[in-house]
Motif scaffolding. Sequence first.
Motif, PDB file in Angstrom:
ATOM      1  N   ILE A 197     -42.436 -29.082  11.825  1.00  0.00           N
ATOM      2  CA  ILE A 197     -41.994 -30.363  12.385  1.00  0.00           C
ATOM      3  C   ILE A 197     -42.914 -30.761  13.541  1.00  0.00           C
ATOM      4  O   ILE A 197     -43.372 -31.904  13.634  1.00  0.00           O
ATOM      5  CB  ILE A 197     -40.523 -30.273  12.883  1.00  0.00           C
ATOM      6  CG1 ILE A 197     -39.560 -30.079  11.703  1.00  0.00           C
ATOM      7  CG2 ILE A 197     -40.130 -31.516  13.680  1.00  0.00           C
ATOM      8  CD1 ILE A 197     -38.126 -29.754  12.108  1.00  0.00           C
ATOM      9  N   ARG A 198     -43.200 -29.788  14.407  1.00  0.00           N
ATOM     10  CA  ARG A 198     -44.088 -30.047  15.555  1.00  0.00           C
ATOM     11  C   ARG A 198     -45.459 -30.547  15.099  1.00  0.00           C
ATOM     12  O   ARG A 198     -45.965 -31.544  15.596  1.00  0.00           O
ATOM     13  CB  ARG A 198     -44.314 -28.729  16.308  1.00  0.00           C
ATOM     14  CG  ARG A 198     -43.428 -28.544  17.487  1.00  0.00           C
ATOM     15  CD  ARG A 198     -43.969 -27.345  18.266  1.00  0.00           C
ATOM     16  NE  ARG A 198     -42.880 -26.540  18.762  1.00  0.00           N
ATOM     17  CZ  ARG A 198     -42.793 -25.212  18.613  1.00  0.00           C
ATOM     18  NH1 ARG A 198     -43.732 -24.543  17.976  1.00  0.00           N
ATOM     19  NH2 ARG A 198     -41.758 -24.585  19.093  1.00  0.00           N
ATOM     20  N   GLN A 199     -46.040 -29.822  14.154  1.00  0.00           N
ATOM     21  CA  GLN A 199     -47.371 -30.188  13.670  1.00  0.00           C
ATOM     22  C   GLN A 199     -47.343 -31.573  13.025  1.00  0.00           C
ATOM     23  O   GLN A 199     -48.234 -32.390  13.245  1.00  0.00           O
ATOM     24  CB  GLN A 199     -47.887 -29.161  12.651  1.00  0.00           C
ATOM     25  CG  GLN A 199     -48.114 -27.778  13.212  1.00  0.00           C
ATOM     26  CD  GLN A 199     -49.148 -27.763  14.318  1.00  0.00           C
ATOM     27  OE1 GLN A 199     -50.224 -28.330  14.191  1.00  0.00           O
ATOM     28  NE2 GLN A 199     -48.809 -27.147  15.435  1.00  0.00           N
ATOM     29  N   ALA A 200     -46.305 -31.798  12.237  1.00  0.00           N
ATOM     30  CA  ALA A 200     -46.204 -33.071  11.517  1.00  0.00           C
ATOM     31  C   ALA A 200     -46.028 -34.233  12.485  1.00  0.00           C
ATOM     32  O   ALA A 200     -46.514 -35.345  12.244  1.00  0.00           O
ATOM     33  CB  ALA A 200     -45.029 -33.020  10.545  1.00  0.00           C
ATOM     34  N   ALA A 201     -45.338 -33.980  13.607  1.00  0.00           N
ATOM     35  CA  ALA A 201     -45.086 -35.046  14.584  1.00  0.00           C
ATOM     36  C   ALA A 201     -46.378 -35.493  15.262  1.00  0.00           C
ATOM     37  O   ALA A 201     -46.449 -36.594  15.794  1.00  0.00           O
ATOM     38  CB  ALA A 201     -44.073 -34.565  15.617  1.00  0.00           C
ATOM     39  N   ARG A 202     -47.382 -34.625  15.251  1.00  0.00           N
ATOM     40  CA  ARG A 202     -48.620 -34.926  15.966  1.00  0.00           C
ATOM     41  C   ARG A 202     -49.492 -35.935  15.242  1.00  0.00           C
ATOM     42  O   ARG A 202     -50.168 -36.727  15.859  1.00  0.00           O
ATOM     43  CB  ARG A 202     -49.419 -33.637  16.168  1.00  0.00           C
ATOM     44  CG  ARG A 202     -48.859 -32.882  17.326  1.00  0.00           C
ATOM     45  CD  ARG A 202     -49.727 -31.724  17.693  1.00  0.00           C
ATOM     46  NE  ARG A 202     -48.931 -30.887  18.590  1.00  0.00           N
ATOM     47  CZ  ARG A 202     -48.960 -29.563  18.610  1.00  0.00           C
ATOM     48  NH1 ARG A 202     -49.765 -28.915  17.808  1.00  0.00           N
ATOM     49  NH2 ARG A 202     -48.190 -28.910  19.441  1.00  0.00           N
ATOM     50  N   GLY A 203     -49.552 -35.850  13.955  1.00  0.00           N
ATOM     51  CA  GLY A 203     -50.517 -36.709  13.277  1.00  0.00           C
ATOM     52  C   GLY A 203     -50.040 -37.138  11.927  1.00  0.00           C
ATOM     53  O   GLY A 203     -48.929 -36.834  11.511  1.00  0.00           O
ATOM     54  N   LYS A 204     -50.884 -37.861  11.243  1.00  0.00           N
ATOM     55  CA  LYS A 204     -50.512 -38.385   9.946  1.00  0.00           C
ATOM     56  C   LYS A 204     -51.700 -38.188   9.026  1.00  0.00           C
ATOM     57  O   LYS A 204     -52.615 -39.005   8.993  1.00  0.00           O
ATOM     58  CB  LYS A 204     -50.140 -39.861  10.095  1.00  0.00           C
ATOM     59  CG  LYS A 204     -49.573 -40.491   8.853  1.00  0.00           C
ATOM     60  CD  LYS A 204     -49.102 -41.906   9.141  1.00  0.00           C
ATOM     61  CE  LYS A 204     -48.715 -42.600   7.859  1.00  0.00           C
ATOM     62  NZ  LYS A 204     -48.289 -43.978   8.048  1.00  0.00           N
ATOM     63  N   LYS A 241     -44.006 -40.885  10.222  1.00  0.00           N
ATOM     64  CA  LYS A 241     -45.335 -40.282  10.134  1.00  0.00           C
ATOM     65  C   LYS A 241     -45.372 -39.251   9.008  1.00  0.00           C
ATOM     66  O   LYS A 241     -46.341 -39.142   8.288  1.00  0.00           O
ATOM     67  CB  LYS A 241     -45.641 -39.532  11.437  1.00  0.00           C
ATOM     68  CG  LYS A 241     -46.102 -40.409  12.576  1.00  0.00           C
ATOM     69  CD  LYS A 241     -46.525 -39.480  13.706  1.00  0.00           C
ATOM     70  CE  LYS A 241     -46.799 -40.256  14.983  1.00  0.00           C
ATOM     71  NZ  LYS A 241     -46.961 -39.349  16.115  1.00  0.00           N
ATOM     72  N   ALA A 242     -44.287 -38.478   8.944  1.00  0.00           N
ATOM     73  CA  ALA A 242     -44.323 -37.373   7.976  1.00  0.00           C
ATOM     74  C   ALA A 242     -42.945 -37.070   7.414  1.00  0.00           C
ATOM     75  O   ALA A 242     -41.922 -37.279   8.073  1.00  0.00           O
ATOM     76  CB  ALA A 242     -44.872 -36.121   8.658  1.00  0.00           C
TER      77      ALA A 242
END
Lengths: 198, 297, 402
Positions: free
Chosen positions: C380-387, C334-335
């Motif tokens: 990392i947390r924020q990036a894991a949520r969306g794309k 995703k990121a």
Amino acid sequence: MTEIRFAGFGGQGIIRSGIIIGKAVSIFDEKFATMNQSFGPEARGGACSAQIVLSDEQVLYPYVTVPDILVAMSQEAYTTYESELGEGGILIIDADLVRPRSTGAKIRLYTVPATRFAEELGNRIIANVAMLGFFTAVTGVVSLEAMKKTIPSLVPPGFLEMNLKAFDRGYAYGQDVLAGEKAEKTKSPLKRRNYHVR
Amino acid sequence: MCAQKIAEKPRPEVAEEPHPMESILRMERIPHIWCPGCGIGTTVTAFAAALEKLEWDLDNVCIVSGIGCTGRVAGYMRLDSFHTTHGRAIPYATGIKLGNPKLKVIVFSGDGDLIAIGGNHFIHAARRNIDLTVICVNNFIYAMTGGQMAPTTPPKGYATTSPYGSFEMPFNIPHLAESCGAVYVARWTALHIRRLTEAIMEALQKPGFSLVEVITPCANYWGRINKLGVGLDLMKFYHQNSVIKHGEDTRNLGIEFQKPIVVGKFVDRERPTYLEAYNKRLAERLGDKFKPYGGEA
Amino acid sequence: MKADPKGVLTGSHYLDGDHACAEGALAAGCRFFGGYPITPSTEVAERFAQRCPLVGAIFIQMEDELASLASVIGASWSGLKSMTVTSGPGFSLMMEHVGLAVMTETPLVLADVQRGGPSTGLPTTTGQADMMQARWGSHGDYEIIALSPNSPQETFDFTIKAFNLSEKYRVPVLLMMDECVGHMTEKVIIPAAEEIEIEPRRFYKGPQGKYLPFKPDKDMVPPMVKVGDGYRFHITGLTHDERGYPDMTVDCQEKLVRRLVDKIRKNADDIIEFEEDGVEGADVVVVAYGITSRVTLRAIKLARKEGIKVGILRLIVVWPFPEKRIRELARQVKALVMPEINYGQVVLELDRCACGQAEVVLVPHGGGWVHDPDDILYAIRQAARGKRVGEGIVEYHRKKRG
């Protein structure tokens, strides 16, 4: 993981103390020890501090965040760093150089006349080594054998004997304090906190 | 393209005789880039003659130049040769010399290169007494780039960046070199070929930092901008205005615009070279633990 | 070839990164150091000054950084493996000679112990803001090799690696350290000389009359000779032909500069080195180098405890950049998150290679300290949520306490 800050002023052998602990732990106790020194304008002459992070696995974050052990060899070092000590942390001060204020913090305070020991042995420059002896006895984070093996490689050969004497003096004093603490503990466990030894 | 075609044609009027300095010049690179009337070629001839007379094994001789007209000298010499960056020939040569002290290393460059942008390196190499011979061609101007002011341009001298005449005090190069510790300092002009050749030979044989300053005509820029005539006129000027004063106090060697130029050998003294001092000091301090440094050839 | 035992201080040591760099160089066979002291790289020079006379090497303190790198190039042509070290403003001053070393294909190692900038900036504290200067700092077009260690042990190991790469490809190799690694003291194990693999200089052995200093072998790298061997070669910073003679034509420029670039680009698979952990099946991959790659590991541990599928790609060789691998990863995750101690340098390459396939997140830091692992964790947390693809490089900022 154990985070240690060793602080004082330039010329007291603060950084050298950090290197001795780090080397003893990483080379002879075969654990991980990362030592960093505070650089900055203050690094020349004035305040001085070494940070050592000890761990059973590789140290990832190389600096001290919440120290478990603070060694303060000057009033300024004490004032600057005392507040960052974590709950249950160990504070070691030089009896004649630091006057602790009474705080409600839940820490273990140890006092050792390291500079006085050094002066009695002939040179106040070895106060840090007396302090290391005491540190080794009361904290248990580094083995006595490791420290004994390390010191010869990090002090000038001509002064080795004097340094070892200072180390032993500090170490013996630390053992006495621990023995007293144990005795005290069996009598009244509640008094353990803020334990002053003079 | 044009020049190549001409070169390919046989030229019967040129005898088959080899060039007298064929062994030391890269003949495949001739003709050189210097202008008619320029004094650099003469200086190169003197240098080549000096090497020839010394009968050294030229495999152990290395030449380093910086940037500029004189900076091109390295490229024409059939020696291990380096055409480096502007001003940095001396530290480059220092690395070569310390890398292999058996080599004889010559820095051949211009006044702007060695004394302006490279001034710091010049004074420090002299101070350390690095075993180098520096041949500094001084034509009072930046010639390759079209005639800009140099740190040697005499007051009232015109250049494209001193269009109203220079008003700065120029460097007196022999005095600078002596003050900084050079062990051999001489100055000649491109006219004094025999004496220049001798000076270069002496400098090459002198251990330590030696300097030979060569005043040379730049007809195309210095001569033209200052209306001094062509190369021959500049040579005539040297002929009439050079004053030989060996041993002259280097403080008196400043050059004024179109005034007499004092030439000669001014400094010839003994001082330990960098490596001699290095080996002596370290042997004193380290005893058997130290082997005198001789480089690994 | 095995290391010359003379320079190898075999044993377990407790060294800072700067000292480990000097020891790595001596172990690699470096026998010339020309440098100018500048914080926080000074300890490298000090170690060389002390050790060189004992191992038959030579140390000289030059008058400035221009002279330092010039002397190193000269010494390299005399046949000695050579290096210098610098920081901050000194790195800027050395850029001219990085170009000369590239153009004249001179093997050498230049260590940059990065500090906070621009200008004098933060002389005594850490930074990673010279990364693009390492890549593009000298004028003209070229490719270069840069390595980035994250501990004193790696500094020792990578200095040897840097020398080996510089000899193999006849290119200056940059060791991009930083103040934190340079001043950090840890255990450094120096192996026995026979366990250290050394790339020897590729010396030309043919007849003297036939030598062409810039005629490449099959791998595009020409063999070398040294001063005093009788080859009477010429070296210039001008555009030159295979003889080393100036040839300032469009054709010659194309041939020469194309090769200088291609000898790195076409050998990139051999040069590039990285480490991966937990990348397969990850939603987020953190790409990091130098000290930041180490601090990142703490953030990754914490993120994994929270159940986030996060991996790390740690760059050992930063330049050339592992373009192929990043393109593959961008299609899988995703990121891609990059923390670096600057406001976005190597992340530009990450974004270019991601080609809009994955979100590219920068965790910047102005310098003076390393990242707080919590800042990386937050990203990392924020990036894991969306794309959020196609929005360019994104930054997520944790709200700081107090």
